[in-house]
Design an enzyme around this catalytic site. Sequence first.
Site, PDB file in Angstrom:
ATOM      1  N   HIS A 174      48.324  31.615  56.437  1.00 48.19           N
ATOM      2  CA  HIS A 174      47.338  30.725  57.034  1.00 48.19           C
ATOM      3  C   HIS A 174      46.934  31.160  58.441  1.00 48.19           C
ATOM      4  O   HIS A 174      45.924  30.718  58.970  1.00 48.19           O
ATOM      5  CB  HIS A 174      47.834  29.275  57.027  1.00 48.19           C
ATOM      6  N   ASP A 211      52.949  31.640  51.547  1.00 46.04           N
ATOM      7  CA  ASP A 211      52.341  31.579  52.884  1.00 46.04           C
ATOM      8  C   ASP A 211      52.731  32.801  53.714  1.00 46.04           C
ATOM      9  O   ASP A 211      53.107  32.687  54.875  1.00 46.04           O
ATOM     10  CB  ASP A 211      52.748  30.291  53.603  1.00 46.04           C
ATOM     11  N   SER A 297      53.487  29.602  64.396  1.00 48.60           N
ATOM     12  CA  SER A 297      53.482  30.000  62.989  1.00 48.60           C
ATOM     13  C   SER A 297      53.425  31.516  62.867  1.00 48.60           C
ATOM     14  O   SER A 297      52.601  32.182  63.486  1.00 48.60           O
ATOM     15  CB  SER A 297      52.287  29.386  62.269  1.00 48.60           C
ATOM     16  N   GLY A 358      35.495  40.808  33.377  1.00 51.65           N
ATOM     17  CA  GLY A 358      34.965  40.512  32.057  1.00 51.65           C
ATOM     18  C   GLY A 358      35.605  39.271  31.458  1.00 51.65           C
ATOM     19  O   GLY A 358      35.972  39.252  30.272  1.00 51.65           O
ATOM     20  N   SER A 360      35.581  34.644  31.834  1.00 53.21           N
ATOM     21  CA  SER A 360      34.795  33.500  32.319  1.00 53.21           C
ATOM     22  C   SER A 360      35.585  32.219  32.095  1.00 53.21           C
ATOM     23  O   SER A 360      36.654  32.231  31.477  1.00 53.21           O
ATOM     24  CB  SER A 360      33.442  33.430  31.600  1.00 53.21           C
TER      25      SER A 360
END
Length: 460
Positions: A174, A211, A297, A358, A360
């Site tokens: 983050h 994270d 952080s 390729g 969906s």
Amino acid sequence: MYDDLNNNDTTGRNYYDTGSSYTHYNSSDAMNQPKKKKKKGGFGRTVAKCLVLAVLFGSVASVSFMGVNYLGNRYFGDAVSAQVDTDTADMSAAETGESENTVASTTTGSDGSDVYDVSGIVENCMSSVVSITNVSTTEFRTMFGSYSQQSSSSGSGIIIGQNDKELLIVTNNHVISGADEISVYFNSDGDEADESNVFSALVKGTDSNKDLAVIEVDLSDIPEDTLTTVKIATIGDSSTLKVGEPVVAIGNAYGYGLSVTSGIVSALNREVTLESDGQTITSKLIQTDAAINPGNSGGALLNAKGELIGINSAKFVSEDVEGMGYAIPISDVEEIINELMDIEIRDKVDESKQGYLGVSDLVDVTSDVSESYNMPVGIYVRTVIAGLGADAAGMEAGDIITKLGGVTVSSYSELKEQLTYYAAGETVEVIVQRMENSSYTEETLQVTLCTAEEVNAAQR
């Protein structure tokens, strides 16, 4: 080491039996005996004898004491005269049970109380922590139209490795997420950034589920005098931590430059849910009362030996609770960090040349969905388009994509972002989780990417 000289009498004293005895006698007989005449000078002669004996006794004792002291110093050194003070100092690390790398100590304050001194940790480890600045652009939509605004945020990072070309830094995902530009400042003295020590960085790889991110700075960009001042962090073992153990946190709090806080391990394996990059992440973290503020952080949590045992990740925010900070246990993510360090940095390709899998009808499997339905976090594939790259590689409907090109992806937006680095016609490794016999197993596929035109044509 302390050597006992035993309890032998070394003063030269000799104890004689005076031969005195107590016998019964009749006092009347004694009275009838004639009186003895006193010799002249008897008392003076007795005093003289006592003095001579005293001098003789003192001389013998002195010589004996000096002899023992001489022999003791010759064979045992100064330990004879200062055994208690020198015993611990002369012991090896193995004998005392202490590590030779210990850099923290306890001193006595002015009030007589013990003060935990972490200056040794700071001196040895500050140069392993860096400040990070993330410059990003945010799009806003209003009733009057759309506009963009550039903003910056601050975080921290830890120098985790180096290869022939790069200095590698681990941080939180983050901290660098959505960045247009990433800058790293080597500020081992804790001061605010200056232009001479600020360098551009690129993202090597990320793992949003943990994270984590690894970024790199080209060695060719770093002056030699700066490079000699930085230090790769020493990795510790977070699995051996105990509640109550002292820890030190170093990071770029509030973007003011590196600062230090200290505390203890408050709890282990604390399950915490965080929001990171739009994802809900639940992790088991180290809880500490060392102050971890915004900007910390990605910084280091260190043990009393100065070893990295955690990556500071979040601060528990509540109006009525203080002193609850969290860190990712280093032993839990060391393998992931190594994988991210090995990823090859790629440049984004032109949009007209970008490759496609390729597939969906993709659906994000978030951590909440994962927990509720016992599914891996990733991207669920509903449809595999026949005749294209994913189909040819063996991908099936129902597969959950978890990695592309060695980078963990947990959402469609992350998958789309990673595909911008690959051109049509390239073959990329894709890892999927596939349901078999009521459980998911990992499959590795080699997918040759297709063009946007091929996808559109196949869907008509």
